[in-house]
Design an enzyme around this catalytic site. Structure first.
Site, PDB file in Angstrom:
ATOM      1  CD  GLU A 314      -1.786   2.470   1.915  1.00 32.66           C
ATOM      2  OE1 GLU A 314      -1.456   3.426   1.228  1.00 32.66           O
ATOM      3  OE2 GLU A 314      -1.931   2.465   3.201  1.00 32.66           O
ATOM      4  CB  CYS A 349      -2.306   6.513   2.661  1.00 33.54           C
ATOM      5  SG  CYS A 349      -3.503   5.534   3.770  1.00 33.54           S
TER       6      CYS A 349
END
Length: 603
Positions: A314, A349
């Site tokens: 990720e 994020c």
């Protein structure tokens, strides 16, 4: 208030209270997992009350490094004060951690779901009853505000715990499958998938959420029966040590081996110390979850390839917040934009990296945000050190301030308008803190650096689109694909946008709630691959063992004489197999009858 309004309100309150009581009673009857009082572990935790108190003044100084020693120094990002030092782990330390974790997991993998739930329920109880303590520790090490810690650290961790406690066991139960379609086998062959722990797994997590990023993979590991070695960022070692100590003490309290959970931290590799690479390439790990930057991911994947360790990656994103023409309330929307952009100083994020607005609403929304940010400027500081209210905290370090300023300068040079901020902020009370001004940058176009590269900072970027399709094109123009949001009163149009966004996660008329909903989380393209979280996240930490079995005790597979070694006749064996295949898969009743006759003839 009129009598009717009073009665209506009173009835609503009664219904809500009744529902709460019903849920509580239902849980009391049907949920037999009761947590152990985890507060008794506080004495063993060595809670750093002095360091997290208001107006804390560091009395420590950095210790001198001894020959061959590599120290990691922890500082408070908001005040710049030194907290503590930790020795970077060595290859020998890593081997010891994995060995201890493996030994503990051999016993733990056989535990019942009830015992695993007891650990997580006790952890949940401690978090719920010690929110202030955990938030302050996270704030001291990351520089964020208490509110940001409450929403981004405490809330999401409790949601993950509650979801796994409620749905995890059902997810990991053996999954019955349809079995073969073969006409002759389908009557007596059963099939299922059994989910077994992998062993010792690892997560390499980023610093922006020191509590939640650490706890998320750890919670999933415990519930799936795995052991875990978490590698935290060297930026947040101090808080990570405290949080891991908490979990280990809870494991002891629940009569489980604390070696199930280990913490590793290393300085970047150099010619004399390759421990960081040794960690990633270690064959003792059966799975790695990596949360971090794209450049680091390339290095980690090369190391993991040596041991063929599967990795979920990720890598952050460039999430678009799309505002369509049908949106009704721009003022309310501006609040969501502000929260999604500036929470944790933009170090998210799935934070809002680009606000893409169709032409009808663009000017109005720019005006609203301009007014909000200039008439009531966001206040910066460290609210655990200051009595007055703080809106935005510090960034983890100042090593990217030059890059952020260059992004703003590049955009302005190409036609963007800077309406607020755009540079580092020298805080009068915390001159050594890492503060960057909350920034409003409008009229941004795809050719600007700030539109293509992840900001990961407190910069609100606005882009104008011609129409709905142009909104989609602009959103897809960046080389990332993690999350996104679309807002509009026309659900059909919102759904159309959702279906055409090249991203792993989308929220319709909301921001980032796909994460809270415990859906599988992960991106595509430059945002990485694989999923963690939700059902898929739990299943990804298991060996999906395929099992077939006989469902009828008096029927089992036998090798027919024409196929038994040594083969007596190639012609007979061929005719037998051909008839078997035709009879097993044909849709014609007549062909199946002929095949059965041929099987009898050639057997």
């Amino acid at each position: 208030m009129s009598c009717l309004e009073y009665l209506t309100l009173n009835n609503a309150v009664t219904v809500v209270i009744g529902y709460v009581v019903f849920v509580y009673v239902y849980d009391a009857i049907f949920n037999d997992i009761r947590p152990i009082d985890a507060n008794i572990v506080k004495d063993k935790l060595e809670v750093p009350y002095d360091i997290i108190k208001k107006s804390w003044k560091s009395e420590k100084t950095e210790p001198p490094e001894k020959p061959g020693q590599r120290l990691i120094h922890s500082y408070c990002p908001a005040t710049g004060q030194y907290i503590d030092s930790f020795e970077s782990k060595t290859a020998a330390d890593i081997d010891s951690m994995i060995k201890n974790a493996e030994t503990a997991q051999q016993k733990f993998k056989k535990t019942s779901f009830a015992k695993r739930k007891l650990v997580l329920k006790t952890l949940e109880s401690f978090i719920l009853n010690n929110q202030d303590l955990l938030a302050k520790v996270a704030c001291r090490d990351s520089g964020k505000t208490m509110l940001d810690a409450s929403m981004g650290e405490i809330l999401v961790t409790l949601e993950k715990l509650k979801w796994i406690l409620k749905h995890g066991e059902k997810t990991l139960k053996p999954s019955k499958r349809s079995g073969p379609t073969n006409f002759f086998m389908k009557f007596y062959k059963g099939a299922e998938i059994r989910y077994e722990p992998l062993g010792v797994i690892s997560s390499i997590v980023s610093w922006n959420y020191p509590f939640h990023n650490l706890m998320g993979p750890l919670i999933a590991a415990i519930f799936t029966g795995n052991a875990i070695v978490v590698k935290c960022s060297e930026q947040v070692v101090w808080s990570s040590e405290f949080f891991i100590k908490l979990v280990r003490e809870i494991l002891i309290l629940c009569d489980e081996d604390p070696n199930l959970v280990q913490l590793c931290y290393c300085l970047p590799p150099n010619a004399e110390d390759d421990a960081a690479n040794y960690f990633t390439s270690n064959s003792g790990f059966k799975h790695i979850t990596f949360i971090g930057s794209q450049p680091v991911s390339h290095h980690i994947l090369k190391c993991a390839a040596d041991s063929l360790t599967p990795v979920v990656v990720e890598l952050g994103g460039k999430d678009a917040f799309i505002v369509l023409d049908s949106v009704k309330n721009l003022d309310a929307l501006s609040s969501i934009i502000m929260r999604g952009t500036f929470q944790s100083s933009g170090q998210n994020c799935i934070g809002i990296e680009r606000v893409i607005v169709s032409e009808k609403n663009y000017d109005s929304l720019v005006k609203i945000l301009d007014k909000r940010m200039n008439e009531n400027p966001l206040r910066q500081g460290s609210d655990i050190d200051k009595i007055s209210t703080v809106d935005v905290g510090a960034m983890i370090s100042d090593n990217r301030f030059g890059q952020l300023e260059k992004m703003v300068e590049d955009a302005v040079s190409k036609g963007a308008r800077l309406l607020k901020g755009g540079k580092r902020f020298n805080h009068p009370q915390f001159p050594n803190g890492n503060f960057f001004e909350p920034t409003l940058l409008v009229d941004v176009t795809p050719d600007m650096d700030v539109a293509q590269n992840e900001v990961f900072g407190p910069i609100l970027v606005m882009m104008k689109a011609k129409n709905t399709d142009d909104c989609i094109d602009l959103a897809n123009s960046a080389p990332f694909g993690l999350g996104g949001s679309v807002f509009g009163a026309d659900y059909t149009e919102c759904n159309y946008v959702c279906d055409n966004l090249k991203t792993g996660n989308v929220a319709i008329n909301d921001f980032a709630t796909f994460y809270v909903c415990q859906l599988p989380f992960g991106g595509i393209n430059g945002s990485g691959y694989g999923k963690f979280g939700g059902e898929e996240g739990l299943l990804g930490l298991c060996n999906a063992k395929s099992v077939c079995y006989d469902t009828l005790p008096f029927v089992s597979t036998q090798i027919p004489p024409p196929l038994d070694y040594p083969i007596k006749s190639n012609e007979t064996s061929w005719n037998f197999v051909k008839s078997f295949i035709t009879g097993a898969y044909t849709d014609s009743i007549w062909q199946r009858i002929k095949s059965l006759i041929s099987l009898a003839k050639n057997s």
